[in-house]
Design a protein around this motif. Structure first.
Motif, mmCIF file in Angstrom:
data_model
loop_
_atom_site.group_PDB
_atom_site.id
_atom_site.type_symbol
_atom_site.label_atom_id
_atom_site.label_comp_id
_atom_site.label_asym_id
_atom_site.label_seq_id
_atom_site.Cartn_x
_atom_site.Cartn_y
_atom_site.Cartn_z
ATOM 1 N N LEU A 180 0.833 -1.214 0.000
ATOM 2 C CA LEU A 180 0.000 0.000 0.000
ATOM 3 C C LEU A 180 0.861 1.255 0.000
ATOM 4 C CD1 LEU A 180 -2.840 -0.946 2.513
ATOM 5 C CD2 LEU A 180 -2.925 -1.001 0.023
ATOM 6 N N ASP A 181 1.914 1.262 0.817
ATOM 7 C CA ASP A 181 2.804 2.427 0.833
ATOM 8 C C ASP A 181 3.448 2.635 -0.536
ATOM 9 O OD1 ASP A 181 2.274 3.093 3.424
ATOM 10 O OD2 ASP A 181 4.364 3.087 4.086
ATOM 11 N N SER A 182 3.882 1.543 -1.167
ATOM 12 C CA SER A 182 4.470 1.640 -2.501
ATOM 13 C C SER A 182 3.460 2.162 -3.517
ATOM 14 C CB SER A 182 4.988 0.263 -2.934
ATOM 15 O OG SER A 182 5.472 0.291 -4.255
ATOM 16 N N LEU A 183 2.227 1.682 -3.410
ATOM 17 C CA LEU A 183 1.172 2.108 -4.332
ATOM 18 C C LEU A 183 0.868 3.598 -4.175
ATOM 19 C CD1 LEU A 183 -0.620 0.828 -6.490
ATOM 20 C CD2 LEU A 183 -2.259 0.237 -4.708
ATOM 21 N N GLU A 184 1.048 4.106 -2.977
ATOM 22 C CA GLU A 184 0.809 5.526 -2.718
ATOM 23 C C GLU A 184 2.016 6.394 -3.064
ATOM 24 O OE1 GLU A 184 -0.394 5.838 1.341
ATOM 25 O OE2 GLU A 184 -2.316 4.841 1.021
ATOM 26 N N GLY A 185 3.101 5.771 -3.545
ATOM 27 C CA GLY A 185 4.269 6.526 -3.971
ATOM 28 C C GLY A 185 5.345 6.680 -2.928
ATOM 29 N N ARG A 186 5.191 5.980 -1.814
ATOM 30 C CA ARG A 186 6.205 6.049 -0.770
ATOM 31 C C ARG A 186 7.103 4.821 -0.808
ATOM 32 N NH1 ARG A 186 1.676 8.091 2.184
ATOM 33 N NH2 ARG A 186 1.261 6.076 3.161
ATOM 34 N N LEU A 192 2.436 -0.068 10.853
ATOM 35 C CA LEU A 192 2.034 -0.546 12.165
ATOM 36 C C LEU A 192 0.532 -0.806 12.151
ATOM 37 C CD1 LEU A 192 2.948 -1.060 15.109
ATOM 38 C CD2 LEU A 192 2.310 1.305 15.615
ATOM 39 N N ARG A 193 0.124 -1.948 12.680
ATOM 40 C CA ARG A 193 -1.306 -2.282 12.750
ATOM 41 C C ARG A 193 -1.696 -2.608 14.184
ATOM 42 N NH1 ARG A 193 -1.000 -6.580 7.856
ATOM 43 N NH2 ARG A 193 1.017 -6.856 8.847
ATOM 44 N N PRO A 194 -2.903 -2.177 14.648
ATOM 45 C CA PRO A 194 -3.936 -1.440 13.913
ATOM 46 C C PRO A 194 -3.536 0.014 13.645
ATOM 47 C CG PRO A 194 -4.545 -1.713 16.236
ATOM 48 C CD PRO A 194 -3.277 -2.473 16.036
ATOM 49 N N PRO A 195 -4.290 0.699 12.722
ATOM 50 C CA PRO A 195 -5.485 0.195 12.039
ATOM 51 C C PRO A 195 -5.132 -0.775 10.910
ATOM 52 C CG PRO A 195 -4.924 2.385 11.233
ATOM 53 C CD PRO A 195 -3.975 2.103 12.353
ATOM 54 N N PHE A 196 -6.023 -1.712 10.682
ATOM 55 C CA PHE A 196 -5.845 -2.681 9.621
ATOM 56 C C PHE A 196 -6.356 -2.111 8.297
ATOM 57 C CE2 PHE A 196 -5.833 -5.146 13.506
ATOM 58 C CZ PHE A 196 -4.776 -6.027 13.294
ATOM 59 N N PRO A 197 -5.867 -2.660 7.169
ATOM 60 C CA PRO A 197 -6.286 -2.132 5.861
ATOM 61 C C PRO A 197 -7.795 -2.095 5.660
ATOM 62 C CG PRO A 197 -4.399 -3.579 5.593
ATOM 63 C CD PRO A 197 -4.826 -3.701 7.032
ATOM 64 N N TYR A 203 -4.918 5.060 0.724
ATOM 65 C CA TYR A 203 -5.383 6.441 0.909
ATOM 66 C C TYR A 203 -6.256 6.579 2.164
ATOM 67 C CZ TYR A 203 -3.985 6.345 -3.998
ATOM 68 O OH TYR A 203 -3.291 6.152 -5.176
ATOM 69 N N ALA A 204 -5.927 5.781 3.190
ATOM 70 C CA ALA A 204 -6.621 5.801 4.486
ATOM 71 C C ALA A 204 -8.095 5.405 4.375
ATOM 72 C CB ALA A 204 -6.497 7.173 5.150
ATOM 73 N N ALA A 205 -8.450 4.715 3.308
ATOM 74 C CA ALA A 205 -9.828 4.268 3.098
ATOM 75 C C ALA A 205 -9.908 2.746 3.261
ATOM 76 C CB ALA A 205 -10.320 4.680 1.713
ATOM 77 N N PRO A 206 -11.093 2.202 3.531
ATOM 78 C CA PRO A 206 -11.245 0.744 3.664
ATOM 79 C C PRO A 206 -10.778 0.010 2.409
ATOM 80 C CG PRO A 206 -13.187 1.860 4.506
ATOM 81 C CD PRO A 206 -12.359 2.922 3.837
ATOM 82 N N THR A 207 -9.939 -1.002 2.599
ATOM 83 C CA THR A 207 -9.289 -1.673 1.468
ATOM 84 C C THR A 207 -9.225 -3.177 1.701
ATOM 85 O OG1 THR A 207 -7.896 0.284 1.119
ATOM 86 C CG2 THR A 207 -7.195 -1.758 0.050
ATOM 87 N N VAL A 208 -9.540 -3.932 0.668
ATOM 88 C CA VAL A 208 -9.333 -5.377 0.673
ATOM 89 C C VAL A 208 -8.100 -5.681 -0.165
ATOM 90 C CG1 VAL A 208 -10.190 -7.571 -0.258
ATOM 91 C CG2 VAL A 208 -11.699 -6.126 1.088
ATOM 92 N N ILE A 209 -7.187 -6.488 0.376
ATOM 93 C CA ILE A 209 -5.985 -6.898 -0.349
ATOM 94 C C ILE A 209 -6.005 -8.419 -0.453
ATOM 95 C CG2 ILE A 209 -3.465 -6.755 -0.462
ATOM 96 C CD1 ILE A 209 -3.750 -4.492 1.705
#
Length: 436
Positions: A180-186, A192-197, A203-209
């Motif tokens: 997710l960090d890579s996808l966001e350009g970082r 660190l979890r939580p919060p979980f994806p 983009y800090a939105a609910p995500t299924v991977i």
């Protein structure tokens, strides 16, 4: 268990140009999407839950349950991210699937996105496999042109955009939050979890991977039903899956079979260990899973069976090694990989993998002592369960399991002042590109 082989995902791999939309639709492709669009989102999630589908990327978490964690009515956009960053040494199932029948994945993406109420999905592909990236991009383009993606899909009122994203080639990006960090350009590093994806992902939105194979399995479940899927596999590990056989085997390749098949059966199907040799050790799920030996030939290859044997099913990457292989050298090479691929975020993994390589290299060169074995196990103990993500844990698995099963071989190295295996007789030492 049903028939030994159950070709479903791989059923069309040998047909004429199976990667094209025309070929895929000729065998009923995208029919499952139309069926799903006629159902409610909750019913689609319930169907996948009832099927017993578990994540095919390694952990085996129930897929439908993972989808149900997405909060509803929260007013936020939802995202689906497909983890196609196949990087585990020995794993080679997702890339052939995407090359042969990319529309299976695209249709699965559309159904899954509809179920979790996502209007944008991302397929994160390992950047080195440019041929796969291009094939997926073309498949997505074909799906848009045919109305399977885009606005008001098949008159349902549902909109979906799909983006194929090429990663930059880091093993750590196979870890879902680093992805997710890579996808966001970082820089790709675990979060660190939580919060979980499911609560705060892309983009800090609910995500299924989900893994490629997990998503690609969805269309056949929608088309054939939960009972059909559950008729394959075992009670707790249902369905069919792709097993990847490589190494010292007569006919390496992909074997799609029900969960619960044994390595003995798969070796029978693949012609067995190469002629004139015998099995020494093998990995059930890639190099980050504890190795097993010939004593485990009849262990059911499902999540429970392999776990009971002391390992993990992982990605079903069955690497086969015969008696010519030096287990110490093999483990050293794997550990060098994990040292190189550590993102450096946490001390146990960053420093620990470096020290593991130093100790293993000394042992492999015959310069160690039996006390170094205890040091090595102590180093593993200081990494296991103390790293930020599973990379550190995975780096210790082949070491601790190899000492458990082949301690005498480690001892032979420093007793003889070097590796007891003749490099000329071992394919492990063969030049790059040599035929194993």
């Amino acid at each position: 268990m049903v028939d030994v082989l159950t070709p479903v995902l791989s059923n069309a791999w040998d047909t004429d140009r199976p990667w094209t939309l025309e070929s895929y639709e000729s065998t009923g492709g995208y029919g499952a999407l139309r069926t799903a669009l006629g159902m409610t989102q909750d019913d689609v999630i319930g169907l996948v839950k009832d099927s017993g589908l578990r994540g095919r990327g390694g952990a085996g978490f129930p897929t439908g349950m993972k989808w149900s964690f997405i909060p509803q009515g929260d007013g936020k956009p939802h995202y689906l991210v497909v983890n196609a960053d196949e990087s585990e040494p020995g794993t080679c199932k997702d890339i052939p699937l995407m090359m042969a029948t990319p529309h299976t994945l695209v249709e699965g993406v559309a159904i899954t996105s509809y179920a979790i109420r996502a209007n944008h999905a991302f397929i994160y592909v390992r950047g080195e496999v440019l041929h796969v990236v291009r094939r997926l991009q073309r498949a997505v383009q074909e799906a848009y042109l045919a109305g399977h993606l885009g606005k008001d899909i098949h008159g349902s009122g549902y909109d979906l955009d799909v983006t194929v994203h090429a990663g930059a080639g880091a093993y750590i990006c196979g870890e879902e939050t680093a992805l997710l960090d890579s996808l966001e350009g970082r820089r790709g590093q675990p979060r660190l979890r939580p919060p979980f994806p499911a609560i705060a992902g892309l983009y800090a939105a609910p995500t299924v991977i989900n893994n490629v194979e997990s998503i690609a399995s969805v269309p056949c479940i929608v088309a054939n039903g939960a009972s059909w899927f559950g008729s394959m596999g075992t009670e707790k590990s249902k369905g069919m899956t792709l097993y990847s056989l490589s190494g010292h085997v007569a006919r390496p390749g992909q074997f799609e079979a029900p969960l619960g098949i044994t390595l003995r059966q798969l070796l029978d199907l693949s012609g067995g260990v190469r002629e004139g040799h015998e099995l020494k050790f093998w990995t059930p799920g890639g190099s980050s899973t504890p190795i097993l030996t010939a004593e485990h030939l009849d262990v059911p290859l499902d999540y429970e069976g392999v776990g009971k044997a002391g390992s993990m099913l992982g990605t079903k990457a069955l690497q086969i090694f015969d008696e010519t292989t030096c287990v110490v050298r093999a483990v050293l090479r794997w550990t060098e990989f994990y040292k190189h691929e550590s993102c450096g975020k946490c001390t146990p993994c960053r420093e620990g993998t470096w020290w593991l390589v130093q100790t293993l290299a000394r042992l492999e060169a015959g310069q160690g002592s039996e006390a170094d074995l205890e040091t090595l196990l102590d180093q593993c103990d200081n990494i296991l369960g103390r790293s930020f993500c599973a990379l550190g844990d995975g780096a210790t698995s082949p070491i601790t399991s190899s000492i458990q099963h082949f301690r005498s071989e480690y001892i032979a190295h420093f007793e003889q002042g070097g590796c007891p295996f003749d490099p000329a007789a071992s394919t492990l030492f063969a030049p790059a590109g040599a035929n194993a």
